[in-house]
Design an enzyme around this catalytic site. Sequence first.
Site, PDB file in Angstrom:
ATOM      1  N   ASP A 180      -5.507  -2.383   4.958  1.00 46.49           N
ATOM      2  CA  ASP A 180      -4.328  -1.522   4.842  1.00 46.49           C
ATOM      3  C   ASP A 180      -3.193  -2.031   5.721  1.00 46.49           C
ATOM      4  OD1 ASP A 180      -4.945   0.688   3.048  1.00 46.49           O
ATOM      5  OD2 ASP A 180      -6.469   1.256   4.502  1.00 46.49           O
ATOM      6  N   ILE A 181      -3.509  -2.375   6.956  1.00 44.06           N
ATOM      7  CA  ILE A 181      -2.482  -2.789   7.910  1.00 44.06           C
ATOM      8  C   ILE A 181      -1.795  -4.077   7.463  1.00 44.06           C
ATOM      9  CG2 ILE A 181      -2.111  -3.628  10.271  1.00 44.06           C
ATOM     10  CD1 ILE A 181      -4.330  -1.624  11.111  1.00 44.06           C
TER      11      ILE A 181
END
Length: 233
Positions: A180-181
């Site tokens: 996600d990051i």
Amino acid sequence: MEATSEAKLMSDSPLKGLRVLDFSRVVSGPFCTQLLADMGADVIKVEPPGGDDTRHFGPPFVEGVSTYFLSNNRGKRSLVLDLKNEEASMVVGDLVRWAEVVVVNYRPGVADRLGVSYSHCKILNSRLVYANISGFGLRGQRQYSHLPGYDLILQGMGGMPSLTGPVEAGPSKMAGSIADILAGLHAYGAITTALFSLSRTGKGEFLDISMYDGQLASLMYHATAWLNAGVKT
């Protein structure tokens, strides 16, 4: 009188005045738009009734607010809007015309059903920089492009867990939501690049951000060693 360091920092923010409409949720999109807010952008986060899922992720909570939610949403304004309600379309139209950047990370097909896909938004604002974050990209192979994206699954498919943890224990998930990051970081970089292009060409952009692409790119020299020399590093 000299301005305080904080006030001076805000006045010098490189993205001050940039208008961002954030339809995203949980991590990848909110992390991206938080970075834009950190750089001075005016971010309006549109949340469904009940709020972003992460408002309820806890404990811990601080004064009733999830620290998980706080980690991805500082510096934003928030608006509750039920996009499933037809009456919301007028509000969405005003917001899209106001915005310069739109960020979404719905499951493939959901943005179309809610009336906030790029094809919908472009009609209202042809100069938009529109970033769509998904598990495998919307324009990839059909057997993947329609699937939702979950950090744990994307980490495993991307190969990074095979490089972490004790050798005898097998692949180990990275503790943070790294898929996600990284997707959020790639979206942030793509948006700022597209804004530079917009300043020169006057044309908006559709950005198709794939979490899986980000995981593969993060393998870096491990991938090139294997692909080019057959060596696992």
